[in-house]
Design a protein around this motif. Structure first.
Motif, PDB file in Angstrom:
ATOM      1  N   HIS A 106       0.747  -1.171  -0.331  1.00 47.62           N
ATOM      2  CA  HIS A 106      -0.359   0.217  -0.139  1.00 47.62           C
ATOM      3  C   HIS A 106       0.867   1.758  -0.071  1.00 47.62           C
ATOM      4  CE1 HIS A 106       0.745  -0.266   4.269  1.00 47.62           C
ATOM      5  NE2 HIS A 106       0.194   1.255   4.320  1.00 47.62           N
ATOM      6  N   SER A 107       0.567   2.996  -0.427  1.00 47.60           N
ATOM      7  CA  SER A 107       0.730   3.540  -0.442  1.00 47.60           C
ATOM      8  C   SER A 107       0.402   5.019   0.938  1.00 47.60           C
ATOM      9  CB  SER A 107       1.124   3.862  -1.775  1.00 47.60           C
ATOM     10  OG  SER A 107      -0.688   4.759  -2.230  1.00 47.60           O
ATOM     11  N   HIS A 108       1.414   5.230   1.346  1.00 40.22           N
ATOM     12  CA  HIS A 108       1.244   6.612   2.482  1.00 40.22           C
ATOM     13  C   HIS A 108       0.758   7.669   0.660  1.00 40.22           C
ATOM     14  CE1 HIS A 108       2.622   4.450   6.017  1.00 40.22           C
ATOM     15  NE2 HIS A 108       1.438   3.817   5.264  1.00 40.22           N
ATOM     16  N   LEU A 109       0.799   8.623   1.852  1.00 38.07           N
ATOM     17  CA  LEU A 109       0.249  10.114   0.571  1.00 38.07           C
ATOM     18  C   LEU A 109       1.164  11.424   1.657  1.00 38.07           C
ATOM     19  CD1 LEU A 109      -1.757   8.485  -0.594  1.00 38.07           C
ATOM     20  CD2 LEU A 109      -3.138  10.265  -1.115  1.00 38.07           C
ATOM     21  N   ASP A 110       2.330  11.927   1.196  1.00 35.66           N
ATOM     22  CA  ASP A 110       2.559  12.753   2.366  1.00 35.66           C
ATOM     23  C   ASP A 110       2.820  12.063   3.565  1.00 35.66           C
ATOM     24  OD1 ASP A 110       2.138  14.600   0.132  1.00 35.66           O
ATOM     25  OD2 ASP A 110       0.379  15.025   0.383  1.00 35.66           O
ATOM     26  N   ALA A 111       3.556  11.339   3.261  1.00 35.27           N
ATOM     27  CA  ALA A 111       4.047  11.075   4.621  1.00 35.27           C
ATOM     28  C   ALA A 111       5.414   9.611   3.850  1.00 35.27           C
ATOM     29  CB  ALA A 111       2.459   9.661   5.781  1.00 35.27           C
ATOM     30  N   GLY A 112       5.953   9.544   5.081  1.00 38.97           N
ATOM     31  CA  GLY A 112       7.058   8.533   5.035  1.00 38.97           C
ATOM     32  C   GLY A 112       6.174   6.773   5.193  1.00 38.97           C
ATOM     33  N   ALA A 113       7.165   6.112   4.283  1.00 35.90           N
ATOM     34  CA  ALA A 113       7.283   4.817   3.976  1.00 35.90           C
ATOM     35  C   ALA A 113       7.487   3.685   5.163  1.00 35.90           C
ATOM     36  CB  ALA A 113       7.811   4.300   2.681  1.00 35.90           C
ATOM     37  N   TYR A 114       6.534   4.283   6.162  1.00 38.27           N
ATOM     38  CA  TYR A 114       6.848   3.286   7.693  1.00 38.27           C
ATOM     39  C   TYR A 114       5.122   2.303   7.564  1.00 38.27           C
ATOM     40  CZ  TYR A 114       3.481   6.620   9.301  1.00 38.27           C
ATOM     41  OH  TYR A 114       2.228   7.741   8.746  1.00 38.27           O
ATOM     42  N   PHE A 115       5.283   1.459   8.684  1.00 33.45           N
ATOM     43  CA  PHE A 115       4.686   0.952   8.899  1.00 33.45           C
ATOM     44  C   PHE A 115       3.841   0.937  10.191  1.00 33.45           C
ATOM     45  CE2 PHE A 115       2.326  -4.037   9.463  1.00 33.45           C
ATOM     46  CZ  PHE A 115       2.220  -3.953   7.800  1.00 33.45           C
ATOM     47  N   SER A 116       2.799   1.689  10.044  1.00 36.94           N
ATOM     48  CA  SER A 116       2.302   3.175  11.340  1.00 36.94           C
ATOM     49  C   SER A 116       1.016   1.751  12.002  1.00 36.94           C
ATOM     50  CB  SER A 116       1.143   3.612  10.299  1.00 36.94           C
ATOM     51  OG  SER A 116      -0.301   2.649   9.827  1.00 36.94           O
ATOM     52  N   PRO A 117       1.381   2.359  12.961  1.00 30.53           N
ATOM     53  CA  PRO A 117       0.188   2.064  13.607  1.00 30.53           C
ATOM     54  C   PRO A 117      -0.901   0.923  13.887  1.00 30.53           C
ATOM     55  CG  PRO A 117       0.797   3.774  15.246  1.00 30.53           C
ATOM     56  CD  PRO A 117       1.401   3.567  13.515  1.00 30.53           C
ATOM     57  N   THR A 118      -1.614   1.686  12.915  1.00 29.65           N
ATOM     58  CA  THR A 118      -3.114   1.190  11.881  1.00 29.65           C
ATOM     59  C   THR A 118      -2.527  -0.141  11.500  1.00 29.65           C
ATOM     60  OG1 THR A 118      -4.210   3.474  12.930  1.00 29.65           O
ATOM     61  CG2 THR A 118      -5.397   1.855  10.999  1.00 29.65           C
ATOM     62  N   ASP A 119      -1.808   0.403  10.659  1.00 23.02           N
ATOM     63  CA  ASP A 119      -1.155  -0.801   9.326  1.00 23.02           C
ATOM     64  C   ASP A 119      -0.754  -2.340  11.020  1.00 23.02           C
ATOM     65  OD1 ASP A 119      -1.752   0.546   7.033  1.00 23.02           O
ATOM     66  OD2 ASP A 119       0.770   1.178   7.574  1.00 23.02           O
ATOM     67  N   ALA A 120      -0.040  -2.292  11.590  1.00 27.22           N
ATOM     68  CA  ALA A 120       0.556  -3.124  12.547  1.00 27.22           C
ATOM     69  C   ALA A 120      -1.107  -3.950  12.859  1.00 27.22           C
ATOM     70  CB  ALA A 120       1.471  -2.505  13.089  1.00 27.22           C
ATOM     71  N   ALA A 121      -1.864  -2.664  13.549  1.00 29.98           N
ATOM     72  CA  ALA A 121      -3.049  -3.763  14.537  1.00 29.98           C
ATOM     73  C   ALA A 121      -3.786  -4.552  13.225  1.00 29.98           C
ATOM     74  CB  ALA A 121      -3.401  -2.599  14.792  1.00 29.98           C
ATOM     75  N   VAL A 122      -4.253  -3.457  11.909  1.00 30.08           N
ATOM     76  CA  VAL A 122      -4.995  -4.628  10.680  1.00 30.08           C
ATOM     77  C   VAL A 122      -4.135  -5.523  10.613  1.00 30.08           C
ATOM     78  CG1 VAL A 122      -6.423  -4.108   8.888  1.00 30.08           C
ATOM     79  CG2 VAL A 122      -6.553  -2.004  10.895  1.00 30.08           C
ATOM     80  N   MET A 123      -3.467  -5.783  10.078  1.00 30.55           N
ATOM     81  CA  MET A 123      -2.214  -6.949   9.448  1.00 30.55           C
ATOM     82  C   MET A 123      -2.027  -8.022  10.113  1.00 30.55           C
ATOM     83  SD  MET A 123      -2.436  -5.915   6.215  1.00 30.55           S
ATOM     84  CE  MET A 123      -3.653  -5.263   6.081  1.00 30.55           C
ATOM     85  N   SER A 124      -2.431  -7.253  12.024  1.00 30.61           N
ATOM     86  CA  SER A 124      -1.745  -8.450  12.921  1.00 30.61           C
ATOM     87  C   SER A 124      -3.143  -9.273  13.096  1.00 30.61           C
ATOM     88  CB  SER A 124      -1.265  -7.962  13.660  1.00 30.61           C
ATOM     89  OG  SER A 124      -1.397  -6.908  14.694  1.00 30.61           O
TER      90      SER A 124
END
Length: 183
Positions: A106-124
């Motif tokens: 997935h992409s991030h818009l005007d933000a870095g290429a990091y695994f956000s807390p929301t990404d981590a929660a949903v993907m785990s």
């Protein structure tokens, strides 16, 4: 939760130049549409660290937000969601074809290429925040045996790609090596 470990879940993936260019094209399309792009990458089972095929998926976050803006408080500009049944079907069919899905991106818009807390929660398979800035709960691990690619688009330009994998020992997503190959 997925219990089997496949080589690509440990990282060190090699993406063909055509695949990374397709991801970038999708990320730029998403930026122009004011939404995170998402999709998956496949590759030959016999070359487990190579991804040579890109498949884009629709980001359904705006639809979810329109249906239930309290629960899905973020729009597709800052959140991505996809039809999990269709994705699961694609994962199963790809494995049967000998071309497994190895990466969810997935992409991030005007933000870095990091695994956000929301990404981590949903993907785990955990619990995302109930409100902006709210607490998350990590789950037991990914639902699918995959690596996760995040592409940053800053002011309409691809800024960076970063790959993440689930570390069973620490129970979190950690950065991993990624390379682009000519093929």
């Amino acid at each position: 939760m997925v219990t089997r470990e496949l080589p690509w879940t440990r990282g060190g993936l090699r993406l063909t130049r055509a695949v990374i260019e397709a991801v970038e094209k999708d990320a730029l399309r998403g930026y122009a549409a004011d939404e995170e792009a998402c999709g998956y990458l496949r590759g030959p089972a016999l070359d487990p660290l190579v991804c040579d095929e890109h498949v884009a998926m629709p980001n359904v976050a705006n639809k979810l937000h329109a249906i239930d803006p309290e629960r899905y408080f973020r729009t597709a500009r800052a959140f991505f969601a996809f039809n999990e049944k269709k994705f699961d079907d694609a994962v199963r069919a790809s494995e049967a074809e000998g071309r497994p899905v190895k990466v969810l991106y997935h992409s991030h818009l005007d933000a870095g290429a990091y695994f956000s807390p929301t990404d981590a929660a949903v993907m785990s398979m955990g619990e995302p925040p109930a409100e902006e800035g709210g607490a998350i709960t990590l789950g037991p691990g990914p639902a699918w045996p995959l690596a996760f690619l995040v592409t940053s688009v800053q002011k309409g330009v691809i800024a960076e790609h970063r790959l993440f994998v689930w570390d069973e020992g620490s129970k979190q997503f950690v950065p991993s090596e990624l390379s682009v190959i000519d093929r």
